[in-house]
Write a protein that holds these residues in place. Structure first.
Motif, short mmCIF file in Angstrom:
data_model
loop_
_atom_site.label_atom_id
_atom_site.label_comp_id
_atom_site.label_asym_id
_atom_site.label_seq_id
_atom_site.Cartn_x
_atom_site.Cartn_y
_atom_site.Cartn_z
N ALA A 13 0.78 -1.17 -0.09
CA ALA A 13 -0.12 0.07 -0.07
C ALA A 13 0.79 1.33 -0.04
O ALA A 13 0.46 2.13 -0.86
CB ALA A 13 -0.96 0.12 1.20
N LEU A 14 1.83 1.22 0.95
CA LEU A 14 2.86 2.46 1.10
C LEU A 14 3.48 2.69 -0.47
O LEU A 14 3.79 3.77 -0.99
CB LEU A 14 3.91 2.37 1.97
CG LEU A 14 3.30 2.29 3.39
CD1 LEU A 14 4.27 1.88 4.40
CD2 LEU A 14 2.60 3.65 3.58
N LEU A 15 3.90 1.49 -1.25
CA LEU A 15 4.52 1.49 -2.50
C LEU A 15 3.78 2.25 -3.37
O LEU A 15 4.02 2.79 -4.41
CB LEU A 15 5.00 0.21 -2.85
CG LEU A 15 5.91 -0.11 -4.31
CD1 LEU A 15 7.07 0.92 -4.37
CD2 LEU A 15 6.21 -1.35 -4.54
N ALA A 16 2.27 1.72 -3.65
CA ALA A 16 1.36 2.23 -4.43
C ALA A 16 1.30 3.84 -4.23
O ALA A 16 1.16 4.58 -5.19
CB ALA A 16 -0.20 1.62 -4.24
N VAL A 17 1.40 4.44 -3.19
CA VAL A 17 1.24 5.54 -2.81
C VAL A 17 2.51 6.40 -3.58
O VAL A 17 2.40 7.45 -4.13
CB VAL A 17 1.33 6.33 -1.34
CG1 VAL A 17 1.66 7.62 -1.35
CG2 VAL A 17 0.12 5.56 -0.58
N LEU A 18 3.67 5.87 -3.51
CA LEU A 18 4.88 6.17 -4.14
C LEU A 18 4.96 6.25 -5.48
O LEU A 18 5.33 7.11 -6.16
CB LEU A 18 6.05 5.36 -3.40
CG LEU A 18 7.43 5.62 -4.02
CD1 LEU A 18 8.10 7.05 -3.92
CD2 LEU A 18 8.65 4.66 -3.42
N VAL A 19 4.39 5.14 -6.15
CA VAL A 19 4.23 4.77 -7.53
C VAL A 19 3.31 6.10 -8.06
O VAL A 19 3.46 6.57 -9.19
CB VAL A 19 3.58 3.75 -7.85
CG1 VAL A 19 3.20 3.37 -9.44
CG2 VAL A 19 4.83 2.56 -7.38
N VAL A 20 2.12 6.29 -7.55
CA VAL A 20 1.23 7.31 -7.82
C VAL A 20 2.22 8.85 -7.84
O VAL A 20 1.93 9.45 -8.73
CB VAL A 20 -0.07 7.36 -7.01
CG1 VAL A 20 -0.80 8.81 -7.24
CG2 VAL A 20 -0.93 6.35 -6.93
N GLY A 21 2.85 9.01 -6.83
CA GLY A 21 3.85 10.25 -6.78
C GLY A 21 4.80 10.17 -7.98
O GLY A 21 4.99 11.19 -8.55
N LEU A 22 5.28 8.99 -8.05
CA LEU A 22 6.46 9.01 -9.17
C LEU A 22 5.64 9.20 -10.62
O LEU A 22 6.30 9.88 -11.30
CB LEU A 22 7.22 7.59 -9.11
CG LEU A 22 8.15 7.41 -7.86
CD1 LEU A 22 8.62 6.16 -8.01
CD2 LEU A 22 9.40 8.22 -8.19
N GLY A 23 4.62 8.69 -10.74
CA GLY A 23 3.67 8.80 -11.98
C GLY A 23 3.34 10.36 -12.21
O GLY A 23 3.32 10.73 -13.24
N ALA A 24 3.13 10.93 -11.02
CA ALA A 24 2.70 12.21 -11.11
C ALA A 24 3.78 13.16 -11.29
O ALA A 24 3.87 14.19 -12.19
CB ALA A 24 1.95 12.98 -9.92
N TYR A 25 4.82 12.59 -11.00
CA TYR A 25 6.19 13.67 -11.11
C TYR A 25 6.73 13.63 -12.49
O TYR A 25 7.21 14.50 -13.34
CB TYR A 25 7.24 13.20 -9.92
CG TYR A 25 8.50 13.89 -10.42
CD1 TYR A 25 8.62 15.27 -9.93
CD2 TYR A 25 9.93 13.15 -10.85
CE1 TYR A 25 10.03 15.90 -10.19
CE2 TYR A 25 10.78 14.00 -10.97
CZ TYR A 25 11.13 15.41 -10.60
OH TYR A 25 12.25 16.03 -10.74
N THR A 26 6.64 12.31 -13.14
CA THR A 26 6.80 11.88 -14.53
C THR A 26 6.00 12.73 -15.25
O THR A 26 6.68 13.24 -16.23
CB THR A 26 6.78 10.58 -14.80
OG1 THR A 26 7.65 9.80 -13.86
CG2 THR A 26 7.13 10.13 -16.22
N ARG A 27 4.72 12.79 -15.14
CA ARG A 27 3.78 13.56 -15.76
C ARG A 27 3.95 15.20 -15.92
O ARG A 27 4.08 15.83 -16.91
CB ARG A 27 2.36 13.06 -15.54
CG ARG A 27 1.19 13.64 -16.26
CD ARG A 27 0.09 13.52 -15.92
NE ARG A 27 -0.57 13.94 -14.69
CZ ARG A 27 -0.30 13.04 -13.47
NH1 ARG A 27 -0.08 11.95 -13.69
NH2 ARG A 27 -0.71 13.57 -12.35
N LEU A 28 3.89 15.55 -14.58
CA LEU A 28 4.33 17.10 -14.38
C LEU A 28 5.63 17.56 -14.87
O LEU A 28 5.55 18.87 -15.57
CB LEU A 28 4.29 17.55 -12.97
CG LEU A 28 2.69 17.12 -12.36
CD1 LEU A 28 3.12 17.16 -10.79
CD2 LEU A 28 1.66 17.93 -12.98
N SER A 29 6.51 16.75 -15.04
CA SER A 29 7.82 17.02 -15.73
C SER A 29 7.94 16.82 -17.11
O SER A 29 8.99 16.90 -17.70
CB SER A 29 9.17 16.45 -14.79
OG SER A 29 9.16 15.20 -14.79
N ASP A 30 6.89 16.37 -17.69
CA ASP A 30 7.02 16.47 -19.05
C ASP A 30 7.98 15.17 -19.58
O ASP A 30 8.26 15.24 -20.71
CB ASP A 30 7.12 17.59 -20.07
CG ASP A 30 6.15 18.57 -19.74
OD1 ASP A 30 5.06 18.45 -19.26
OD2 ASP A 30 6.64 19.79 -19.73
#
Length: 329
Positions: A13-30
């Protein structure tokens, strides 16, 4: 139920939160197309950095420019997402193996495994379809769904009923479910905004400059048959309409969730459920503050990332409240 299984669920569950954050960072940084192929990166398992690897990239991907910074962000996200998938597989195998002998959920891990497989397909289509907005939004919602279901699985493994129940909270389950549905809709609107690169297309607060050009039809216009959707393909008016609808959604979310949490807090008897309602209210207030600050500070990357993660936290607090109302009443 073994301690190892509980620890596995919590870690996942904690890793899933991290993955969501990494996905958002990847998207937001184009960096969503940092690697134009899948699952590798320009045909390699890691980001190509050696001379012969770069030469192979130039030969096999003519006309494409390798940005190692963006490629690294994309591959880090993929490897963490792959690890998450393996952990969910382990949870499902454990549940299938011991579910009949130990009291533990079996269907929920199965749903999670199917969902993470579909999420991997969405990740592939995100790249191969060059950031098609509908696929990108689906990928974002899939990540939020996986994190929420893992959180629900953790709650089912650890929560204990309140002695005597809470009939006051039971009568208000509909309010909490309405709040949960509204937050899901608002997250979807935020995903559509991000997928169409509409964050910067609304100047002013609370309305956009030129808001008289708002068109609901333009909000749900599906851009199709473009070779590449990176940085968006819709008109300024369309993206402004998408952004403005997200702001309208934020106001409706405030009213619905705020009213629901007030009713639950006043009507519940148990301190556990009252505190859960307060946690939802705190997450909602923080999310709205971040959203307003984003506008005035012109969307700094880290604040935009915090806005994404706070949306997930708001969703998780509502999942917990709804579960407690059902479980403890």
């Amino acid at each position: 139920m073994t301690k190892n299984y509980k620890f596995l669920v919590l870690t996942t569950a904690l890793l899933a939160v991290l993955v969501v954050g990494l996905g958002a960072y990847t998207r937001l940084s184009d960096a969503g197309l940092g690697c134009p192929d899948w699952p590798g990166c320009y045909g390699f398992l890691t980001v190509p950095d050696k001379a012969h690897e770069i030469a192979a990239v130039e030969e096999n991907f003519p006309g494409m420019e390798l940005d190692q910074g963006k490629a690294l962000k994309e591959m880090v996200h993929r490897y963490f997402a792959g690890t998450l998938g393996l952990l969910i597989l382990a949870i499902a195998l454990y549940a299938w193996r011991y579910g009949k002998h130990v009291r533990m959920p079996v269907r929920l891990p199965t749903v999670l495994l199917l969902l993470v497989i579909f999420q991997a397909m969405l990740g592939m289509w995100t790249v191969t379809m060059n950031l098609q907005p509908l696929v990108v939004m689906g990928h974002l919602l899939g990540g939020f769904s996986i994190a929420s279901l893992l959180w629900l699985l953790y709650l089912r493994n650890h929560s204990r009923p309140v002695p005597g129940g809470d009939p006051g909270a039971r009568a208000l389950q509909g309010w909490s479910m309405a709040a949960l549905c509204m937050v899901v809709v608002q997250i979807a609107l935020g995903g559509w905004l991000a997928a169409n690169y509409a964050a910067a297309h609304c100047v002013g607060f609370p309305l956009c400059e030129g808001s008289e050009a708002f068109s609901l039809a333009e909000v749900f216009h599906l851009p199709m048959e473009h070779a590449n959707y990176e940085y968006g393909v819709l008109s300024y008016e369309s993206r402004m309409s998408i952004h403005l609808l997200h702001r309208f959604g934020a106001l409706i979310t405030l009213l619905i969730v705020g009213a629901a949490m007030w009713r639950v807090f006043k009507g519940a008897y148990s301190r556990t459920i009252k505190n859960a309602a307060l946690a939802v209210g705190a997450a909602l207030a923080t999310q709205l503050t971040l959203g307003i600050a984003l506008i005035y500070m012109q969307i700094p990357l880290l604040m935009a990332l915090a806005h994404n993660l706070m949306a997930l936290l708001l969703l998780l607090t509502l999942v917990r409240l709804c579960y407690l109302q059902k479980r403890k009443c």
